[in-house]
Design an enzyme around this catalytic site. Structure first.
Site, PDB file in Angstrom:
ATOM      1  N   LYS A 176      89.047 -66.914 -64.343  1.00  0.00           N
ATOM      2  CA  LYS A 176      89.286 -65.600 -63.727  1.00  0.00           C
ATOM      3  C   LYS A 176      90.087 -65.734 -62.439  1.00  0.00           C
ATOM      4  O   LYS A 176      89.790 -66.574 -61.599  1.00  0.00           O
ATOM      5  CB  LYS A 176      87.944 -64.935 -63.380  1.00  0.00           C
ATOM      6  CG  LYS A 176      87.027 -64.752 -64.576  1.00  0.00           C
ATOM      7  CD  LYS A 176      85.667 -64.232 -64.142  1.00  0.00           C
ATOM      8  CE  LYS A 176      84.902 -65.253 -63.326  1.00  0.00           C
ATOM      9  NZ  LYS A 176      83.496 -64.860 -63.078  1.00  0.00           N
ATOM     10  N   THR A 207      83.577 -55.646 -53.858  1.00  0.00           N
ATOM     11  CA  THR A 207      83.620 -56.403 -55.111  1.00  0.00           C
ATOM     12  C   THR A 207      82.354 -57.255 -55.287  1.00  0.00           C
ATOM     13  O   THR A 207      82.383 -58.274 -55.971  1.00  0.00           O
ATOM     14  CB  THR A 207      84.867 -57.318 -55.155  1.00  0.00           C
ATOM     15  OG1 THR A 207      84.867 -58.113 -53.956  1.00  0.00           O
ATOM     16  CG2 THR A 207      86.157 -56.528 -55.250  1.00  0.00           C
ATOM     17  N   GLY A 209      79.371 -58.593 -56.928  1.00  0.00           N
ATOM     18  CA  GLY A 209      78.827 -58.584 -58.291  1.00  0.00           C
ATOM     19  C   GLY A 209      79.851 -58.386 -59.397  1.00  0.00           C
ATOM     20  O   GLY A 209      79.477 -58.155 -60.545  1.00  0.00           O
ATOM     21  N   THR A 210      81.137 -58.521 -59.082  1.00  0.00           N
ATOM     22  CA  THR A 210      82.151 -58.328 -60.141  1.00  0.00           C
ATOM     23  C   THR A 210      81.988 -59.357 -61.270  1.00  0.00           C
ATOM     24  O   THR A 210      82.107 -59.004 -62.439  1.00  0.00           O
ATOM     25  CB  THR A 210      83.583 -58.457 -59.585  1.00  0.00           C
ATOM     26  OG1 THR A 210      83.660 -59.652 -58.807  1.00  0.00           O
ATOM     27  CG2 THR A 210      83.965 -57.275 -58.737  1.00  0.00           C
ATOM     28  N   GLY A 211      81.742 -60.604 -60.884  1.00  0.00           N
ATOM     29  CA  GLY A 211      81.616 -61.666 -61.902  1.00  0.00           C
ATOM     30  C   GLY A 211      80.407 -61.424 -62.802  1.00  0.00           C
ATOM     31  O   GLY A 211      80.477 -61.625 -64.019  1.00  0.00           O
ATOM     32  N   CYS A 212      79.304 -60.974 -62.211  1.00  0.00           N
ATOM     33  CA  CYS A 212      78.082 -60.690 -62.990  1.00  0.00           C
ATOM     34  C   CYS A 212      78.351 -59.562 -63.973  1.00  0.00           C
ATOM     35  O   CYS A 212      78.014 -59.647 -65.165  1.00  0.00           O
ATOM     36  CB  CYS A 212      76.924 -60.280 -62.072  1.00  0.00           C
ATOM     37  SG  CYS A 212      76.556 -61.464 -60.771  1.00  0.00           S
TER      38      CYS A 212
END
Ligand SMILES: Nc1ncnc2c1ncn2[C@@H]1O[C@H](COP(=O)(O)OP(=O)(O)OP(=O)(O)O)[C@@H](O)[C@H]1O
Ligand SMILES: Cc1ncc(CO)c(N)n1
Length: 270
Positions: A176, A207, A209-212
Site C-alpha cells: 500500500k 486517516t 485506522g485506514t489500514g484496518c
C-alpha cells in the site's frame, strides 16, 4: 436469510473506535457480513496515540479461538495487531483447523508512531503466519521490514509484492502506498500478475485506522464470494470514500467514516 457471510477479526482494540477491532466490526457490518472478533491485546489509545497496552494471556487467546471454531462458521478472517511471537504461534496453529480466506494486516507501528508489535515477533510472522495467508497487506515500512529491502519507487513496491509471495510464501501481497507522496496507489501480486489500484490522495489528517478498515473490507468482500482482485478493488473504493468523509473528531488524526463509505459504494452496486 439463506447464506450469511461470516467474517472474523483477530486484533487489538481501540476504545476511541477508529482502528483495530472496532474499525473491523464497523466495516464488516457496513458490508453486510456477520462480524466476529477475537481480542489479542487491549490497547488504551485514541486519535493522538497509544497510552498503554495490555496483552491478553495466551491461554485466553486459545479459548477465544476455540469458542469460534467449535461453534461458528468463518468464511474469511483477518489478523491485525498480534504483538507477541507466542500469540502468532497460537494463531498459526489454529488457522489450518478452519477453511477460510486469511487476510493478514501486518500491523507493526500505529499511525501515531507507537509500536504495536514486539521486534522478536517479526521472524514468526515471516516463517509461520505468512505461508498461511491468502493475502498480506503491508504498508511501505512493513513491506521493507518483511523483505529487508528499502522501497523508494513504485517499481520497488511491485518488486516487494512479488518477493513477499515468491520468497516468503504469502498467497498474495498488496503493498500500500498510503505513506508515499502523490496518488494513493497500491500494488497487488497474486502469484501471476500485478494489479494496480489507484485513487486521488485526499488532503486530510484524519486517516486513523485506514489500514484496518481496508483489510477488513477486503476480508468482508472475500467472505461474500468476490475474487481476490475484485475484493481489493471494491475495498479500495470503500476505504477511499471512508477517508474522503472522515470525521474531524478528537485532537489527533481523526477516524474514517464507515457508514458514508457504504452509502457511496452502495449507490453503485449493493
Ligand atoms: N490521504 C489519502 N488519500 C487517499 N487514500 C489514502 C490516503 N492515505 C492512505 N490511503 C489509502 O488507504 C489505504 C490504507 O493504506 P495505508 O498505507 O494508510 O495503510 P496503513 O499505513 O496500514 O494504515 P494504518 O495507519 O491504519 O496503519 C491504501 O489504499 C492507501 O493507498
Ligand atoms: C489495535 C490497533 N490495530 C491497528 C492499528 C493501526 O492503525 C491501531 N492503531 N490499533
Amino acid at each position: 436469510m439463506k447464506h450469511v457471510p461470516c467474517a472474523l477479526t483477530i486484533a487489538g482494540t481501540d476504545p476511541s473506535g477508529g482502528a483495530g477491532i472496532q474499525a473491523d466490526l464497523k466495516t464488516f457490518q457496513e458490508l453486510k457480513c456477520y462480524g466476529m472478533a477475537v481480542i489479542t491485546s487491549a490497547v488504551a489509545q485514541n486519535t493522538t496515540g497509544v497510552k498503554d497496552v495490555h496483552h491478553l494471556p495466551l491461554g485466553f487467546l486459545e479459548k477465544q479461538l476455540q469458542s469460534i471454531s467449535e461453534d461458528m462458521p468463518v468464511h474469511a478472517l483477518k489478523t491485525g495487531m498480534v504483538a507477541q511471537k507466542d500469540m502468532m504461534n497460537v494463531i498459526a496453529d489454529w488457522i489450518p483447523k478452519i477453511d477460510a480466506y486469511y487476510v493478514m494486516d501486518p500491523v507493526m507501528i500505529a499511525q501515531s508512531g507507537d509500536s504495536l508489535s514486539e521486534e522478536e515477533s517479526r521472524e514468526v510472522l515471516r516463517n509461520q503466519l505468512l505461508p498461511l495467508t491468502s493475502l498480506v497487506t503491508p504498508n511501505i515500512p512493513e513491506a521493507e521490514e518483511i523483505t529487508g529491502k528499502r522501497i523508494k519507487t513504485e517499481k520497488d513496491m511491485k518488486e516487494a509484492a512479488e518477493a513477499i509471495v515468491k520468497n516468503f510464501g504469502a498467497g498474495a501481497a498488496l503493498v500500500k502506498g498510503g505513506h508515499k507522496k502523490g496518488t494513493a496507489v497500491d500494488y497487488l501480486f497474486d502469484g501471476n500478475e500485478i494489479y494496480t489500484f489507484e485513487s486521488e490522495r485526499i488532503q486530510t489528517k484524519n486517516t486513523h485506522g485506514t489500514g484496518c478498515t481496508y483489510s477488513a473490507a477486503i476480508t468482508a468482500y472475500l467472505a461474500r464470494g468476490y475474487s481476490l482482485p475484485e475484493a481489493v478493488k471494491q475495498a479500495k473504493h470503500f476505504v477511499t470514500e471512508a477517508i474522503r468523509h472522515s470525521f474531524d473528531l478528537g485532537h489527533g488524526s481523526g477516524p474514517t467514516n464507515h457508514f458514508a463509505a457504504r452509502e457511496e459504494v452502495s449507490n453503485k452496486w449493493m
